[in-house]
Design an enzyme around this catalytic site. Structure first.
Site, PDB file in Angstrom:
ATOM      1  N   PHE A   1       0.801  -1.221   0.000  1.00  0.00           N
ATOM      2  CA  PHE A   1       0.000   0.000   0.000  1.00  0.00           C
ATOM      3  C   PHE A   1       0.839   1.279   0.000  1.00  0.00           C
ATOM      4  CE2 PHE A   1       0.866  -0.018   4.528  1.00  0.00           C
ATOM      5  CZ  PHE A   1       0.747   1.314   4.931  1.00  0.00           C
ATOM      6  N   LYS A   2       2.082   1.184   0.409  1.00  0.00           N
ATOM      7  CA  LYS A   2       2.913   2.382   0.524  1.00  0.00           C
ATOM      8  C   LYS A   2       3.427   2.892  -0.816  1.00  0.00           C
ATOM      9  CE  LYS A   2       4.015   1.059   5.206  1.00  0.00           C
ATOM     10  NZ  LYS A   2       5.000   0.739   6.239  1.00  0.00           N
TER      11      LYS A   2
END
Length: 433
Positions: free
Chosen positions: A106-107
């Site tokens: 997700f980063k």
């Protein structure tokens, strides 16, 4: 838009300074002076908009005063070259799959957005080389390293705890070379984070080199993660399930859930949030007692959440003016041991055929345990399960195929610098660069 420190509301800096400096001079985290609410018309039509279109409107609310519209649109659309679908897992529980970016975590969005924004500022002004320091407990390092790889004028130093990230995660930032240096610290994540923060406060280092951070302490890293929550709402609205929506976020340093809270303050109609922790239950205990007591992190199979002093708690505390009642009315908590995480992975696969990673398992189980009648829950699945291949395969007794993007990283040669967790050693190394 101006930004102030969580330690001093009376002193403001520009977005440029907040991004380039990373951390305030007083060790506080930067906060925007205001949070702009989006118009009702936006929410009425949001289900007909793409992820990129939604995110551009959200980005304008934060960054349009400081970045020209064309450049901002280019940054957003380049950052979001992939989608984050919402999928039904069971009954009233859905998942927002945030692992479709370059490093399958997700980063990727925050890291890529920050890289492009920092590159924009470097082009605008004659900056010296900007040195990005990032501490990682797993996925941050790979997302930042790949987001900044090859960007002119920027060198990235990734600090990670020796032996405490998965092999696949490690190879995603230790095999790149070029403008990426991986530093293997003999300690835990909190040691890495402390080294980064101490470097920002050291006069000698700041005279020697320009430093900034790409952890979620940087506003350009955590704010773009608000895009996810608007996208989740849009996709759930398209399914006719946007009423009484609960977002459950696996939480380590609390940047992702903080971005979600910002989205709510911008008018996004999320009913409430659940912060799902592993055995590092500092925030969970705060919700129960009203007392915030950091403690040394403990190692778990959900290693990206192995944080004993979440930096972004300062932002949550500031956002709600230190009111425990307000914070606990919007966020509830859950905490799970390794055995409970394994049980959630196994049961979800058996019942639904859906393979969770250890972090997503915390989010899934928190919804199973805490979702109320009439609510629909969406948990963030933050990383592809193949990044934890051995762990997950041992739980579900099924082989997980490694995506090509991950297997490509595994072919590279590991390149690291080994250091102790003493700041003097880290300082000496940086002064030699």
């Amino acid at each position: 838009m101006r930004y102030y420190s969580t330690n001093n509301r009376s002193k403001y800096v520009s977005l440029h300074d907040a991004v380039v400096n990373g951390l305030a001079e007083d060790r506080g985290l930067y906060m925007p002076e205001k949070i702009n609410r989006l118009p009702e018309e936006f929410f009425k039509n949001i289900d007909k908009m793409s992820f990129q279109e939604i995110s551009f409107e959200v980005a304008k609310a934060f960054f349009s005063d400081d970045v020209d519209e064309k450049s901002l649109k280019d940054i957003v659309y380049d950052t979001l070259s992939f989608d984050c679908p919402v999928k039904k897992v069971c009954d009233d529980i859905w998942t927002l799959e945030l692992f479709h970016g370059p490093t399958l975590a997700f980063k990727d969005v925050g890291a890529r957005f920050m890289a492009r924004l920092l590159e924009y500022f470097i082009r605008q002004e004659a900056h010296q080389i900007v040195n990005v320091l990032v501490a990682t407990s797993g996925d941050t390092g790979s997302a930042v390293a790949n987001g900044f790889l090859g960007v002119d004028g920027i060198h990235v130093y990734v600090l990670y705890p020796k032996g405490k990230v998965s092999k696949i995660q490690e190879c995603q930032f230790t095999t790149l070379g070029r403008n990426i240096t991986a530093i293997e610290i003999d300690g835990v994540f909190d040691d890495c984070q402390s080294l980064v923060k101490s470097a920002f406060m050291d006069g000698d280092l700041n005279k020697h080199m320009k430093l900034t951070s790409a952890n979620s302490i940087n506003v350009a890293r955590f704010l773009p993660q608000a895009f996810y929550y608007f996208n989740a709402y849009a996709r759930m609205k398209a399914n006719g399930l946007a009423e009484n929506l609960v977002m459950c976020v696996p939480s380590g340093n609390f940047g992702n859930i903080t971005a979600g809270l910002f989205a709510r303050e911008m008018g996004l109609p999320i009913r409430r949030f659940i912060a799902a922790n592993n055995a590092n239950n500092i925030f969970y205990n705060y919700l129960k007692t009203g007392v915030y007591e950091p403690k040394p992190s403990v190692q778990t199979i959900a290693n990206a959440m192995d944080v004993g002093d979440p930096s972004n708690f300062a932002r949550i505390y500031d956002l709600y003016n230190g009111s425990h009642d307000k914070i606990s009315s919007i966020i509830s908590g859950a905490t799970y041991t390794d055995d409970e995480i394994k049980a959630a992975v196994k049961q979800c696969y058996k019942d639904n055929g859906y393979i969770l990673d250890p972090h997503g398992a915390c989010g899934y189980q928190a919804l199973k345990d805490n979702l109320k009648k009439g609510e629909t829950g969406v948990f963030c699945e933050t990383a592809h399960p193949a990044k934890f291949k051995d762990t997950i395969e041992n739980i579900i007794n099924t082989e997980i195929e490694i995506p090509q993007r991950l297997s490509n990283f595994m072919k590279g040669k590991k390149q690291t610098v080994e250091l102790s967790n003493k700041f003097d050693d880290f300082k000496t190394f940086l002064l030699g660069q």
